[in-house]
Design a protein around this motif. Structure first.
Motif, PDB file in Angstrom:
ATOM      1  N   ASP A  52      -2.968  -6.104   3.671  1.00 15.37           N
ATOM      2  CA  ASP A  52      -3.905  -5.807   4.750  1.00 15.37           C
ATOM      3  C   ASP A  52      -3.257  -4.869   5.755  1.00 15.37           C
ATOM      4  O   ASP A  52      -2.080  -5.015   6.089  1.00 15.37           O
ATOM      5  CB  ASP A  52      -4.298  -7.119   5.441  1.00 15.37           C
ATOM      6  CG  ASP A  52      -5.557  -6.985   6.255  1.00 15.37           C
ATOM      7  OD1 ASP A  52      -6.624  -6.893   5.659  1.00 15.37           O
ATOM      8  OD2 ASP A  52      -5.454  -6.963   7.505  1.00 15.37           O
ATOM      9  N   LEU A  60      -8.991  -0.313  -3.727  1.00 14.79           N
ATOM     10  CA  LEU A  60      -7.797   0.531  -3.766  1.00 14.79           C
ATOM     11  C   LEU A  60      -7.116   0.447  -5.127  1.00 14.79           C
ATOM     12  O   LEU A  60      -6.649   1.449  -5.673  1.00 14.79           O
ATOM     13  CB  LEU A  60      -6.825   0.123  -2.667  1.00 14.79           C
ATOM     14  CG  LEU A  60      -5.546   0.965  -2.577  1.00 14.79           C
ATOM     15  CD1 LEU A  60      -5.871   2.429  -2.297  1.00 14.79           C
ATOM     16  CD2 LEU A  60      -4.602   0.409  -1.509  1.00 14.79           C
ATOM     17  N   ASP A  97      -7.595  -7.029   2.980  1.00 14.10           N
ATOM     18  CA  ASP A  97      -7.061  -7.948   1.974  1.00 14.10           C
ATOM     19  C   ASP A  97      -7.181  -9.374   2.498  1.00 14.10           C
ATOM     20  O   ASP A  97      -6.404  -9.788   3.359  1.00 14.10           O
ATOM     21  CB  ASP A  97      -5.603  -7.614   1.675  1.00 14.10           C
ATOM     22  CG  ASP A  97      -5.004  -8.510   0.592  1.00 14.10           C
ATOM     23  OD1 ASP A  97      -5.698  -9.431   0.125  1.00 14.10           O
ATOM     24  OD2 ASP A  97      -3.840  -8.288   0.218  1.00 14.10           O
ATOM     25  N   GLU A 153     -12.541   2.811   5.068  1.00 13.58           N
ATOM     26  CA  GLU A 153     -12.222   1.390   4.917  1.00 13.58           C
ATOM     27  C   GLU A 153     -12.567   0.964   3.501  1.00 13.58           C
ATOM     28  O   GLU A 153     -13.584   1.388   2.954  1.00 13.58           O
ATOM     29  CB  GLU A 153     -13.006   0.553   5.928  1.00 13.58           C
ATOM     30  CG  GLU A 153     -12.694   0.863   7.379  1.00 13.58           C
ATOM     31  CD  GLU A 153     -13.468  -0.020   8.347  1.00 13.58           C
ATOM     32  OE1 GLU A 153     -13.990  -1.070   7.893  1.00 13.58           O
ATOM     33  OE2 GLU A 153     -13.561   0.342   9.530  1.00 13.58           O
ATOM     34  N   VAL A 204       0.808  -1.213   0.000  1.00 11.89           N
ATOM     35  CA  VAL A 204       0.000   0.000   0.000  1.00 11.89           C
ATOM     36  C   VAL A 204       0.847   1.272   0.000  1.00 11.89           C
ATOM     37  O   VAL A 204       0.646   2.154  -0.834  1.00 11.89           O
ATOM     38  CB  VAL A 204      -0.999  -0.011   1.169  1.00 11.89           C
ATOM     39  CG1 VAL A 204      -1.725   1.335   1.286  1.00 11.89           C
ATOM     40  CG2 VAL A 204      -2.000  -1.146   0.998  1.00 11.89           C
ATOM     41  N   VAL A 248      -7.270  -0.985   4.793  1.00  8.19           N
ATOM     42  CA  VAL A 248      -7.394  -1.828   3.602  1.00  8.19           C
ATOM     43  C   VAL A 248      -7.609  -3.271   4.034  1.00  8.19           C
ATOM     44  O   VAL A 248      -6.832  -3.806   4.831  1.00  8.19           O
ATOM     45  CB  VAL A 248      -6.147  -1.725   2.705  1.00  8.19           C
ATOM     46  CG1 VAL A 248      -6.258  -2.674   1.517  1.00  8.19           C
ATOM     47  CG2 VAL A 248      -5.948  -0.296   2.221  1.00  8.19           C
ATOM     48  N   VAL A 297      -9.024  -4.348  -0.910  1.00  6.29           N
ATOM     49  CA  VAL A 297      -7.784  -4.153  -1.673  1.00  6.29           C
ATOM     50  C   VAL A 297      -8.104  -3.961  -3.153  1.00  6.29           C
ATOM     51  O   VAL A 297      -7.410  -3.225  -3.864  1.00  6.29           O
ATOM     52  CB  VAL A 297      -6.824  -5.340  -1.447  1.00  6.29           C
ATOM     53  CG1 VAL A 297      -7.348  -6.635  -2.073  1.00  6.29           C
ATOM     54  CG2 VAL A 297      -5.434  -5.010  -1.985  1.00  6.29           C
TER      55      VAL A 297
END
Length: 432
Positions: free
Chosen positions: A356, A387, A350, A381, A329, A348, A384
């Motif tokens: 994560d 994002l 994941d 929040e 990230v 995040v 993944v």
């Protein structure tokens, strides 16, 4: 890191163990070895292609001998030398924002034999690639997809789109710019170098783009063995007033029953500036005896729609094309420039555990992001996959929030939208 020789990296042990437990063998394939042709046959089977000729196999070796080819084998099968699963990967570069790139773990040729579904083969192959890429320090993995229902389970999500464009030339009178340069036909055997040169100028300014390679250019130029349309491939280039080549169009003419209204099929059109784009599209639309121009992988909202008097003569069908998977990230977020300041705590989620965590994301007035792990409560929040879709600015956080993929208040979503807004709309103009 895009220069990293991925062939030096070991196979993922977890994937090897899982496949062995299922009675399957997981191993690398040498493009110069005897097992390359069966590997290529398995890839062709997976994408519904025919069996490769000797010339086609030799042509594929030129590209794939530098790639990380991995097969899954069922040694108890009727043809034990042919893999029942294939995957191909390499290190390349992704343009994250104009003039800025980040290393990308590219994945291709993912197939599983229909006889061996639901045996964990895809899970092992793709999971193995992601764990290997993460361990090697890659912040992102990417792929182009033929089916949109497969890769979300591994955290991939669409980040750049493309449009398939059809122009009815009988309705499309040109009203666009008159480019000051010149157009010339060029021979096919010069196209590999020409396509590479123009595409390099385009892709470093185009978020979502990746470099091409000689095998891709040979295929587009009609120079690859087995290309049934090769003898009909033609190409023109645009040179500006200073004589610099800034655009190239490769196309074929496909005959229809109406001899005055054939189809002009654009194999590729790369334009490094607006003049080249206008000149090449005008050439295609005003070509003699052409009733339709068909072009694939064009910009999500193609400017040619604004260059004809009847914009409804241009049909653009949008599709997701470039899917990204975030592995790191902080590194992924730091790769691009941003449009507005931001300061919030991001969580995040994941399921695979690769990306994560919770981070404080701070973007200054200079458009640079600093991302640090934190134990603070998250204001936003997201999955993944969400994002990955947000990363290049091709999707708004408010849209993903409406879909339940981002959990945030209206103010936080608005702040994300302002910061992540793309200076240039993300677009990938080739398959890989």
């Amino acid at each position: 890191m895009a220069s990293l020789d991925t062939l030096t990296l070991p196979l993922d042990q977890t994937s090897g163990d899982d496949l062995a437990a299922a009675g399957l063998e997981y191993r690398r394939v040498d493009a110069d070895g005897d097992d390359f042709r069966p590997f290529l046959q398995a890839v062709g089977r997976g994408f519904l292609g025919g069996e490769s000729t000797d010339a086609e196999v030799d042509n594929s070796r030129l590209t794939l001998r530098t790639r990380r080819l991995t097969g899954v084998f069922d040694r108890a099968g009727a043809v034990p030398a042919m893999p029942v699963g294939t995957i191909d990967s390499w290190a390349t570069a992704l343009t994250a924002s104009p003039g800025r790139t980040i290393d990308l773990w590219a994945i291709s040729a993912v197939t599983v034999a229909p006889t061996h579904r639901r045996r964990g083969i895809a899970r092992a192959m793709i999971g193995g690639e992601l764990r290997t890429a993460k361990a090697a320090g890659f912040a992102l993995a990417g792929l182009t997809v033929t089916e949109a229902t497969i890769y979300g389970r591994w955290g991939f999500s669409p980040a750049a789109w493309a449009s398939d464009v059809v122009v009815d030339t009988r309705r499309a009178r040109w009203t666009g710019p008159q480019a000051p340069g010149r157009l010339d036909f060029v021979p096919k055997d010069s196209l590999v170098e020409r396509l590479h040169a123009v595409h390099e100028r385009v892709r470093v300014r185009q978020p979502g783009a990746v470099p091409g390679w000689d095998g891709r250019w040979r295929g587009l130029a009609g120079l690859a063995p087995g290309d049934k349309a090769a003898e009909r491939v033609r190409a023109v280039v645009y040179r500006d007033a200073d004589g610099v080549e800034t655009g190239v169009l490769v196309y074929t003419i496909d005959e229809r029953d109406d001899f005055s209204a054939h189809d002009l099929e654009v194999r590729t059109l790369f334009a490094a500036d607006a003049d080249a784009y206008a000149a090449l599209w005008r050439f295609a639309i005003e070509h003699d005896l052409v009733g339709r121009v068909k072009a694939w992988l064009q910009q999500p909202v193609p400017p040619v729609q604004w260059m004809v008097d009847d914009r409804r003569a241009v049909t653009a069908t949008l599709t997701d094309h470039h899917w990204l998977r975030v592995l790191d990230v902080p590194a992924a977020l730091a790769a691009r420039a941003y449009a507005a300041p931001l300061d919030l705590v991001l969580r995040v989620d994941d399921p695979l555990g690769l990306a994560d965590g919770t981070w404080r994301v701070t973007i200054g007035d200079d458009g640079e992001a600093a991302v640090m792990p934190t134990d603070a409560a998250a204001a936003v929040e997201m999955t993944v996959g969400a994002l990955g879709s947000l990363l290049l600015g091709g999707v708004r956080a408010t849209e993903l929030a409406a879909a339940g993929l981002v959990k945030a208040g209206m103010n936080e979503c608005a702040a994300l939208d302002r910061a992540f807004a793309a200076a240039v709309t993300p677009h990938l103009d080739i398959w890989y």
